[in-house]
Design a protein around this motif. Structure first.
Motif, PDB file in Angstrom:
ATOM      1  N   THR A 164      17.137   7.461  -4.158  1.00 33.51           N
ATOM      2  CA  THR A 164      18.056   7.572  -3.018  1.00 33.51           C
ATOM      3  C   THR A 164      17.314   7.475  -1.689  1.00 33.51           C
ATOM      4  OG1 THR A 164      17.932   9.977  -3.037  1.00 33.51           O
ATOM      5  CG2 THR A 164      19.715   8.950  -4.319  1.00 33.51           C
ATOM      6  N   LEU A 165      15.994   7.581  -1.722  1.00 35.47           N
ATOM      7  CA  LEU A 165      15.194   7.451  -0.504  1.00 35.47           C
ATOM      8  C   LEU A 165      14.943   5.997  -0.133  1.00 35.47           C
ATOM      9  CD1 LEU A 165      12.599  10.274  -1.177  1.00 35.47           C
ATOM     10  CD2 LEU A 165      14.633  10.362   0.296  1.00 35.47           C
ATOM     11  N   LEU A 166      15.280   5.077  -1.021  1.00 31.64           N
ATOM     12  CA  LEU A 166      15.127   3.652  -0.734  1.00 31.64           C
ATOM     13  C   LEU A 166      16.264   3.203   0.182  1.00 31.64           C
ATOM     14  CD1 LEU A 166      14.199   2.393  -4.302  1.00 31.64           C
ATOM     15  CD2 LEU A 166      12.658   2.771  -2.385  1.00 31.64           C
ATOM     16  N   TYR A 167      16.014   2.154   0.956  1.00 27.31           N
ATOM     17  CA  TYR A 167      16.975   1.706   1.966  1.00 27.31           C
ATOM     18  C   TYR A 167      18.159   0.996   1.320  1.00 27.31           C
ATOM     19  CZ  TYR A 167      18.963  -0.879   5.851  1.00 27.31           C
ATOM     20  OH  TYR A 167      19.824  -1.405   6.767  1.00 27.31           O
ATOM     21  N   GLU A 168      19.343   1.416   1.719  1.00 25.54           N
ATOM     22  CA  GLU A 168      20.597   0.762   1.322  1.00 25.54           C
ATOM     23  C   GLU A 168      21.595   0.994   2.442  1.00 25.54           C
ATOM     24  OE1 GLU A 168      22.424  -1.617   0.079  1.00 25.54           O
ATOM     25  OE2 GLU A 168      21.872  -1.149  -1.984  1.00 25.54           O
ATOM     26  N   THR A 169      22.505   0.061   2.614  1.00 19.97           N
ATOM     27  CA  THR A 169      23.521   0.233   3.646  1.00 19.97           C
ATOM     28  C   THR A 169      24.446   1.378   3.248  1.00 19.97           C
ATOM     29  OG1 THR A 169      24.967  -1.372   2.586  1.00 19.97           O
ATOM     30  CG2 THR A 169      23.476  -2.206   4.286  1.00 19.97           C
ATOM     31  N   HIS A 170      25.049   2.000   4.239  1.00 17.99           N
ATOM     32  CA  HIS A 170      25.928   3.138   3.974  1.00 17.99           C
ATOM     33  C   HIS A 170      27.375   2.711   3.792  1.00 17.99           C
ATOM     34  CE1 HIS A 170      22.692   5.931   4.555  1.00 17.99           C
ATOM     35  NE2 HIS A 170      22.384   5.354   5.703  1.00 17.99           N
ATOM     36  N   ASP A 171      27.641   1.423   3.954  1.00 16.57           N
ATOM     37  CA  ASP A 171      28.996   0.910   3.765  1.00 16.57           C
ATOM     38  C   ASP A 171      29.370   0.949   2.296  1.00 16.57           C
ATOM     39  OD1 ASP A 171      28.941   0.366   6.455  1.00 16.57           O
ATOM     40  OD2 ASP A 171      28.393  -1.745   6.184  1.00 16.57           O
ATOM     41  N   LYS A 172      30.660   0.757   2.041  1.00 19.34           N
ATOM     42  CA  LYS A 172      31.134   0.731   0.662  1.00 19.34           C
ATOM     43  C   LYS A 172      30.655  -0.529  -0.050  1.00 19.34           C
ATOM     44  CE  LYS A 172      35.369   0.910  -2.038  1.00 19.34           C
ATOM     45  NZ  LYS A 172      36.836   0.937  -2.008  1.00 19.34           N
ATOM     46  N   ASN A 186       0.805  -1.218   0.000  1.00 13.63           N
ATOM     47  CA  ASN A 186       0.000   0.000   0.000  1.00 13.63           C
ATOM     48  C   ASN A 186       0.844   1.277   0.000  1.00 13.63           C
ATOM     49  OD1 ASN A 186      -2.351  -1.516   0.033  1.00 13.63           O
ATOM     50  ND2 ASN A 186      -2.305  -1.690   2.263  1.00 13.63           N
ATOM     51  N   LEU A 187       2.155   1.157   0.139  1.00 14.03           N
ATOM     52  CA  LEU A 187       3.019   2.329   0.160  1.00 14.03           C
ATOM     53  C   LEU A 187       3.364   2.757  -1.263  1.00 14.03           C
ATOM     54  CD1 LEU A 187       5.522   1.371   3.010  1.00 14.03           C
ATOM     55  CD2 LEU A 187       3.507   2.842   3.163  1.00 14.03           C
ATOM     56  N   GLU A 188       3.647   4.038  -1.432  1.00 14.72           N
ATOM     57  CA  GLU A 188       4.053   4.589  -2.726  1.00 14.72           C
ATOM     58  C   GLU A 188       5.569   4.508  -2.859  1.00 14.72           C
ATOM     59  OE1 GLU A 188       2.645   6.082  -5.530  1.00 14.72           O
ATOM     60  OE2 GLU A 188       0.807   5.173  -4.771  1.00 14.72           O
ATOM     61  N   VAL A 189       6.035   4.095  -4.018  1.00 11.53           N
ATOM     62  CA  VAL A 189       7.471   4.078  -4.290  1.00 11.53           C
ATOM     63  C   VAL A 189       7.909   5.515  -4.552  1.00 11.53           C
ATOM     64  CG1 VAL A 189       9.289   3.215  -5.820  1.00 11.53           C
ATOM     65  CG2 VAL A 189       7.338   1.757  -5.267  1.00 11.53           C
ATOM     66  N   PRO A 190       8.922   6.000  -3.837  1.00  5.74           N
ATOM     67  CA  PRO A 190       9.357   7.390  -4.063  1.00  5.74           C
ATOM     68  C   PRO A 190       9.984   7.552  -5.446  1.00  5.74           C
ATOM     69  CG  PRO A 190      10.815   6.281  -2.512  1.00  5.74           C
ATOM     70  CD  PRO A 190       9.681   5.342  -2.791  1.00  5.74           C
ATOM     71  N   THR A 191       9.820   8.726  -6.012  1.00  3.85           N
ATOM     72  CA  THR A 191      10.402   8.981  -7.330  1.00  3.85           C
ATOM     73  C   THR A 191      11.924   9.094  -7.240  1.00  3.85           C
ATOM     74  OG1 THR A 191      10.018  11.339  -7.024  1.00  3.85           O
ATOM     75  CG2 THR A 191       8.353  10.096  -8.263  1.00  3.85           C
ATOM     76  N   ASP A 192      12.426   9.500  -6.092  1.00  4.90           N
ATOM     77  CA  ASP A 192      13.870   9.592  -5.872  1.00  4.90           C
ATOM     78  C   ASP A 192      14.361   8.270  -5.287  1.00  4.90           C
ATOM     79  OD1 ASP A 192      16.466  10.346  -5.452  1.00  4.90           O
ATOM     80  OD2 ASP A 192      16.023  11.770  -3.844  1.00  4.90           O
TER      81      ASP A 192
END
Length: 157
Positions: A36-44, A28-34
């Motif tokens: 970069t707002l999706l979850y990803e780890t901050h590690d390399k 039921n959630l909307e996928v953001p157009t950006d």
């Protein structure tokens, strides 16, 4: 073939199903157009040992919902439930698997037919007179003539 498919999916089923389950929970959630707002780890590197991060793609956007951080997850700061939150890399790996499926599925048909053809050559060779003068061709080696003819004719077609 069935055993091979079952063993392949049993090794990665839980990992791959995480994306499906997480996107279903967040249907039921909307996928953001950006992206970069999706979850990803901050590690390399990726959260998956030994793999690298993958860039977001626009295909199968419904699966991107697995990487959306809901308000509850943002408030609690809890991102460890793999059935609720997946990284962009996990989602993209699943998308790659989906894109490869048609190629893999048609390959099964080709190789099943190819295996039947090679066993047919052996059966025919056992019934044929495979001697040419004093030289005798083994029935099991008749399938090499098929391969040789393909190697010869493909460049000309």
């Amino acid at each position: 073939m069935g055993i091979a498919i079952a063993s392949f999916f049993s090794g990665t089923m839980l990992y791959r199903c995480q994306v499906l389950v997480a996107s279903f929970h967040k249907r039921n959630l909307e996928v953001p157009t950006d992206s970069t707002l999706l979850y990803e780890t901050h590690d390399k590197h990726s959260a998956i040992e030994g793999s690298r991060k993958l860039e977001h793609t626009e295909e199968f956007k419904c699966l991107d919902k697995a990487a959306i951080l809901s308000d509850v997850e943002i408030k609690s700061g809890e991102f460890s439930d793999p059935l609720r939150v997946c990284t962009v890399t996990q989602v993209e790996e699943f998308k790659i698997l989906i894109r490869m499926f048609p190629i893999w599925a048609t390959g099964i048909i080709f190789f099943a037919a190819y295996a039947q053809m090679s066993t047919l050559f052996v059966e025919q060779g056992m019934m044929m007179d495979t001697s040419i003068g004093s030289f005798t061709i083994a029935a099991a080696s008749l399938s090499t003539f098929d391969v040789i003819s393909v190697i010869f004719w493909v460049p000309y077609l």
